[in-house]
Design a protein around this motif. Structure first.
Motif, short mmCIF file in Angstrom:
data_model
loop_
_atom_site.label_atom_id
_atom_site.label_comp_id
_atom_site.label_asym_id
_atom_site.label_seq_id
_atom_site.Cartn_x
_atom_site.Cartn_y
_atom_site.Cartn_z
N ILE A 3 4.01 18.40 3.00
CA ILE A 3 4.06 19.59 2.14
C ILE A 3 2.84 20.47 2.40
O ILE A 3 1.76 20.25 1.84
N LYS A 4 3.03 21.47 3.26
CA LYS A 4 1.97 22.44 3.56
C LYS A 4 2.18 23.71 2.74
O LYS A 4 3.02 23.74 1.83
N ALA A 5 1.45 24.79 3.09
CA ALA A 5 1.42 26.01 2.26
C ALA A 5 2.80 26.59 1.99
O ALA A 5 3.15 26.89 0.85
N SER A 6 3.62 26.77 3.05
CA SER A 6 4.93 27.40 2.86
C SER A 6 5.84 26.55 1.99
O SER A 6 6.59 27.07 1.16
N ARG A 7 5.78 25.26 2.20
CA ARG A 7 6.62 24.36 1.39
C ARG A 7 6.16 24.35 -0.07
O ARG A 7 6.98 24.26 -0.98
N ARG A 8 4.87 24.46 -0.29
CA ARG A 8 4.35 24.48 -1.67
C ARG A 8 4.85 25.71 -2.42
O ARG A 8 5.17 25.62 -3.60
N SER B 291 12.08 19.53 -7.23
CA SER B 291 12.23 20.66 -6.31
C SER B 291 11.91 20.31 -4.86
O SER B 291 12.09 21.13 -3.97
N MET B 292 11.44 19.10 -4.64
CA MET B 292 11.13 18.66 -3.28
C MET B 292 12.38 18.08 -2.61
O MET B 292 13.29 17.58 -3.28
N THR B 293 12.40 18.11 -1.31
CA THR B 293 13.48 17.46 -0.57
C THR B 293 13.24 15.96 -0.54
O THR B 293 12.14 15.48 -0.87
N LYS B 294 14.27 15.19 -0.16
CA LYS B 294 14.11 13.74 -0.09
C LYS B 294 12.99 13.36 0.87
O LYS B 294 12.21 12.45 0.60
N GLU B 295 12.93 14.06 2.00
CA GLU B 295 11.90 13.77 2.99
C GLU B 295 10.51 14.07 2.45
O GLU B 295 9.56 13.31 2.68
N GLU B 296 10.38 15.18 1.71
CA GLU B 296 9.09 15.54 1.13
C GLU B 296 8.64 14.52 0.08
O GLU B 296 7.45 14.22 -0.03
N ARG B 297 9.61 13.99 -0.68
CA ARG B 297 9.25 12.99 -1.69
C ARG B 297 8.79 11.70 -1.03
O ARG B 297 7.90 11.02 -1.54
N LYS C 217 -2.04 20.57 -8.01
CA LYS C 217 -2.58 19.54 -8.91
C LYS C 217 -1.75 18.26 -8.86
O LYS C 217 -2.30 17.15 -8.84
N LEU C 218 -0.43 18.42 -8.82
CA LEU C 218 0.43 17.25 -8.77
C LEU C 218 0.22 16.48 -7.46
O LEU C 218 0.15 15.25 -7.45
N LEU C 219 0.13 17.22 -6.35
CA LEU C 219 -0.09 16.57 -5.06
C LEU C 219 -1.44 15.85 -5.02
O LEU C 219 -1.56 14.75 -4.47
N GLY D 72 0.80 -1.22 0.00
CA GLY D 72 0.00 0.00 0.00
C GLY D 72 0.83 1.27 0.00
O GLY D 72 0.38 2.32 0.47
N LYS D 73 2.05 1.22 -0.54
CA LYS D 73 2.94 2.39 -0.53
C LYS D 73 3.15 2.91 -1.95
O LYS D 73 3.29 2.14 -2.89
N PHE D 74 3.18 4.23 -2.06
CA PHE D 74 3.43 4.87 -3.35
C PHE D 74 3.83 6.32 -3.08
O PHE D 74 3.00 7.15 -2.71
N ASP D 75 5.11 6.65 -3.24
CA ASP D 75 5.57 8.00 -2.91
C ASP D 75 5.91 8.79 -4.18
O ASP D 75 5.70 8.32 -5.30
#
Length: 508
Positions: free
Chosen positions: A397-402, A385-391, A418-420, A328-331
């Motif tokens: 990924i909240k407002a500031s990170r977006r 553009s995301m960090t490893k942790e964000e991926r 849209k991507l998220l 059930g994982k998909f990052d």
């Protein structure tokens, strides 16, 4: 190549399929339009006459006139006649590579037809598909840097190359190439001969002398499909002087009218063995009459699509993703892998070009709606553009990170949203796959327009246990392709949403 012809024939068939019954007059009117369409596509006049005669003989029979769907019957007759014109129903005629090595393949043709590039492509194809060791040799002693060009392309194709000896004539190079192939254990030797801007006696005499000393198993004429009827005349004259065994048409991905491809087989009687479909070293496809006829009539080429998937998809990554799906994982890294797989297969444009009904006009409309390769690049840039942790954990990924990710990718925050959202929907489906298998994906899916049950087209696609779908297509386009899905794309990570549109590739 055949877009204009496809569009004209589609118009003719639309008129036929809208009729409840057909008279001989209706058939004659349709054949007149088909005749004009073929002539405008630069098909040779004798070929057009024979083709129209064949179709008429079959189409005015009592069975067609009184058929339940006479228009469809006529379309089938035209399709079968096209298949016959291009080479028949049998298996594509490949190369003869059996026997005592080295097998010699002689490449002939005019200057600028693409002989050198095709020689390297053929070497790559033989090595990867037939698992045979190939030596390339340039016999072009006249064109500046011709030998060096083939040497560079041999490196790209990962094939052997006969060392250049300055001042040696073409016939002597051919002898040396065959001897080197025998002594160094090569299975196949490909001889790239010199060309001219037009056929002359010196060219033909040299090609004949090379053929005599090398005794080639295959002698392939390389012709530029964009040159139209000139290519047909070239093929005819070469065939009179050399023991040609087949034709290779280059630039089949161009904007020419396509008449040469339809005429050459008929005029020369030689099989078209390969077609060049891109400038890349792997851009050489086996010619299949039935599949080419399908493309001309707007039916697409699903077989080519599946072959492309089988060649380009990274099976190791696909299996790894399948194991993650079972949990059930998909990052985001998994999504990026899926997007990269699509790029390798030619992007959305390349895939859509092989799908039924997807002519250039429709592809342009899809691009205008944002369903093009730029979308893949944009989405890949956002993930980069995301960090490893964000991926690994997109929920962080909240407002500031977006805002930061959008700035890094050079897009607006709505594109990141849209991507998220696309990832979230796909991840939810992956969880269902992990819990219930592919059938778990059916829960909650309704046909476009409602109905309260699973989409019948989705059900049909999943009967074989494969939940795969093609990104960038509506459900109708999916089902028109016979329910085909792309094998190896992470067990089907790219899916349709509840509205029947592809997740993440629908309306903006």
């Amino acid at each position: 190549m055949f877009d204009a012809l496809t569009e004209r024939l589609s118009g003719v068939f639309d008129k036929l399929t809208g009729r409840g019954a057909l008279s001989e007059k209706d058939v004659d009117a349709a054949l007149r339009e088909i005749r004009v369409a073929l002539l405008e596509a630069d098909v040779a006049l004798p070929v057009v006459k024979d083709f129209v005669k064949t179709v008429k003989e079959r189409a005015v029979g009592e069975d067609v006139i009184r058929a339940v769907a006479p228009g469809q019957q006529v379309i089938k007759i035209v399709h079968d006649a096209l298949v016959g014109l291009l080479g028949g129903e049998g298996e594509p005629e490949g190369l003869s590579l059996t026997g005592e090595p080295p097998i010699v393949i002689l490449m002939a043709g005019l200057q600028g037809s693409g002989k050198t590039t095709t020689s390297a492509k053929l070497a790559r194809r033989i090595q990867t598909r037939d698992k045979k060791k190939v030596l390339l040799a340039s016999l072009d002693t006249r064109r500046p840097a011709a030998m060096e060009q083939l040497q560079q392309m041999a490196e790209q194709a990962e094939a052997g190359f006969l060392p250049i000896v300055q001042g040696q004539g073409a016939v002597d190079i051919a002898k040396r190439a065959v001897q080197a192939g025998r002594l160094q254990g090569y299975d196949v030797v490909i001889l790239d001969t010199a060309g001219r801007t037009s056929i002359d006696e010196d060219l033909m005499a040299e090609a004949k002398a090379i053929s005599d000393v090398s005794n080639p198993r295959e002698t392939l004429l390389v012709a530029d499909a964009l040159t139209g009827q000139d290519a047909v005349e070239t093929a005819r004259r070469f065939n009179e002087r050399l023991p040609l065994t087949g034709l290779v048409l280059t630039r089949m991905d161009g904007d020419g009218r396509g008449g040469a491809a339809l005429s050459m087989r008929h005029v020369t009687g030689l099989p078209i063995k390969f077609v060049g479909v891109s400038e890349k070293v792997d851009g050489l496809d086996a010619f299949d009459a039935k599949r080419m006829a399908g493309r001309i009539l707007g039916r697409g080429d699903i077989v080519a699509l599946v072959e492309k998937a089988a060649e380009e998809v990274d099976q190791e990554k696909a299996e790894r993703l399948a194991r993650k799906m079972a949990k059930g994982k998909f990052d985001m890294d998994d999504l990026a892998d899926q997007l990269n797989q699509l790029k390798k297969m030619g992007g959305l444009g390349g895939i859509m070009g092989l799908l039924p009904g997807m002519n250039k006009k429709m592809q342009a409309q899809a691009a205008a709606a944002g369903m093009d390769d730029n979308l893949l690049k944009q989405q890949t840039a956002i993930i980069s553009s995301m960090t490893k942790e964000e991926r690994r954990k997109p929920e962080l990924i909240k407002a500031s990170r977006r805002k930061r990710i959008a700035a890094g990718a050079g897009v607006g925050v709505p594109e990141v949203n849209k991507l998220l959202k696309m990832h979230r929907q796909m991840a939810d489906m992956m969880k269902k796959v992990g819990k219930k298998g592919p059938k778990g994906l059916l829960s909650g899916f309704t046909p476009p327009g409602g109905g309260g049950g699973p989409d019948p087209a989705l059900v049909q696609r999943m009967k074989g246990g494969n939940a795969g779908g093609l990104p960038g297509l509506t459900d109708n386009q999916q089902s028109s392709s016979g329910g085909s899905s792309l094998p190896g794309l992470g067990g089907g990570a790219l899916q349709l949403g509840p509205d029947g549109l592809p997740i993440g590739f629908g309306k903006k």
